[in-house]
Design a protein around this motif. Sequence first.
Motif, PDB file in Angstrom:
ATOM      1  N   ASP A 203      -2.288  27.498 -15.083  1.00 32.09           N
ATOM      2  CA  ASP A 203      -2.750  28.536 -16.010  1.00 32.09           C
ATOM      3  C   ASP A 203      -2.703  28.032 -17.450  1.00 32.09           C
ATOM      4  O   ASP A 203      -3.630  28.253 -18.225  1.00 32.09           O
ATOM      5  CB  ASP A 203      -1.885  29.799 -15.878  1.00 32.09           C
ATOM      6  N   ARG A 204      -1.610  27.342 -17.802  1.00 33.48           N
ATOM      7  CA  ARG A 204      -1.457  26.823 -19.168  1.00 33.48           C
ATOM      8  C   ARG A 204      -2.531  25.797 -19.498  1.00 33.48           C
ATOM      9  O   ARG A 204      -3.157  25.841 -20.553  1.00 33.48           O
ATOM     10  CB  ARG A 204      -0.064  26.202 -19.342  1.00 33.48           C
ATOM     11  N   PHE A 205      -2.765  24.858 -18.581  1.00 31.99           N
ATOM     12  CA  PHE A 205      -3.790  23.837 -18.770  1.00 31.99           C
ATOM     13  C   PHE A 205      -5.155  24.492 -18.945  1.00 31.99           C
ATOM     14  O   PHE A 205      -5.927  24.139 -19.836  1.00 31.99           O
ATOM     15  CB  PHE A 205      -3.794  22.881 -17.577  1.00 31.99           C
ATOM     16  N   TYR A 206      -5.459  25.448 -18.081  1.00 31.88           N
ATOM     17  CA  TYR A 206      -6.736  26.166 -18.121  1.00 31.88           C
ATOM     18  C   TYR A 206      -6.931  26.820 -19.481  1.00 31.88           C
ATOM     19  O   TYR A 206      -7.964  26.639 -20.131  1.00 31.88           O
ATOM     20  CB  TYR A 206      -6.744  27.212 -16.999  1.00 31.88           C
TER      21      TYR A 206
ATOM     22  N   ASP B 218      -1.194  19.685 -14.683  1.00 31.55           N
ATOM     23  CA  ASP B 218      -0.869  20.221 -15.998  1.00 31.55           C
ATOM     24  C   ASP B 218      -0.976  19.115 -17.050  1.00 31.55           C
ATOM     25  O   ASP B 218      -0.313  19.151 -18.070  1.00 31.55           O
ATOM     26  CB  ASP B 218       0.541  20.814 -15.993  1.00 31.55           C
ATOM     27  N   SER B 219      -1.815  18.122 -16.785  1.00 35.39           N
ATOM     28  CA  SER B 219      -1.877  16.946 -17.650  1.00 35.39           C
ATOM     29  C   SER B 219      -3.306  16.654 -18.082  1.00 35.39           C
ATOM     30  O   SER B 219      -4.248  16.828 -17.306  1.00 35.39           O
ATOM     31  CB  SER B 219      -1.311  15.733 -16.899  1.00 35.39           C
ATOM     32  N   GLU B 220      -3.464  16.193 -19.318  1.00 33.89           N
ATOM     33  CA  GLU B 220      -4.781  15.784 -19.818  1.00 33.89           C
ATOM     34  C   GLU B 220      -5.242  14.498 -19.140  1.00 33.89           C
ATOM     35  O   GLU B 220      -6.429  14.216 -19.098  1.00 33.89           O
ATOM     36  CB  GLU B 220      -4.745  15.588 -21.340  1.00 33.89           C
ATOM     37  N   SER B 221      -4.302  13.712 -18.632  1.00 37.25           N
ATOM     38  CA  SER B 221      -4.643  12.472 -17.946  1.00 37.25           C
ATOM     39  C   SER B 221      -4.282  12.581 -16.469  1.00 37.25           C
ATOM     40  O   SER B 221      -3.198  13.046 -16.122  1.00 37.25           O
ATOM     41  CB  SER B 221      -3.894  11.287 -18.553  1.00 37.25           C
TER      42      SER B 221
END
Length: 142
Positions: A42-45, A77-80
């Motif tokens: 949810d946080r990543f989204y 939950d990661s950009e990479s």
Amino acid sequence: PMTKVMTIGSFDMIHADHVRLIRWCAKLAGVGGKVLVGINTDRFYENNRGYPPLISQGDRAAVISAFEDVYTWFYNDSESLERYIEEFKPDLLAVGSDWHSRDYLSQTGLTFDFLLAQRCALVYVPSPESVHSSQIRERMNK
């Protein structure tokens, strides 16, 4: 040898293209292969889209885990995506062909050199782009 196919997405408001993507992953994995699905938290989204998903990550995980073709799932939950490629060691990273023109690798912190070193190939699976979650959201807001 067993083939592991990984795909990662938000899977907010599951629709036909999500089902097709998972089925393609299963076909690519073949008999005895494994489909690994990353579900954006949810946080990543919200950090990436500016608004929260309509369906919570727990409920999205419950739906994804109900697919008989899915061997396992995990939260992204990661950009990479490097850490997931290193951890799960997939043979293939599958994404919908709608990402072909959007530079999937740079948006996910990956490079072809990294994937080559990990012995993981990026595969674009057919995506008819019928309806996407963002389009469903737009319709609901009208």
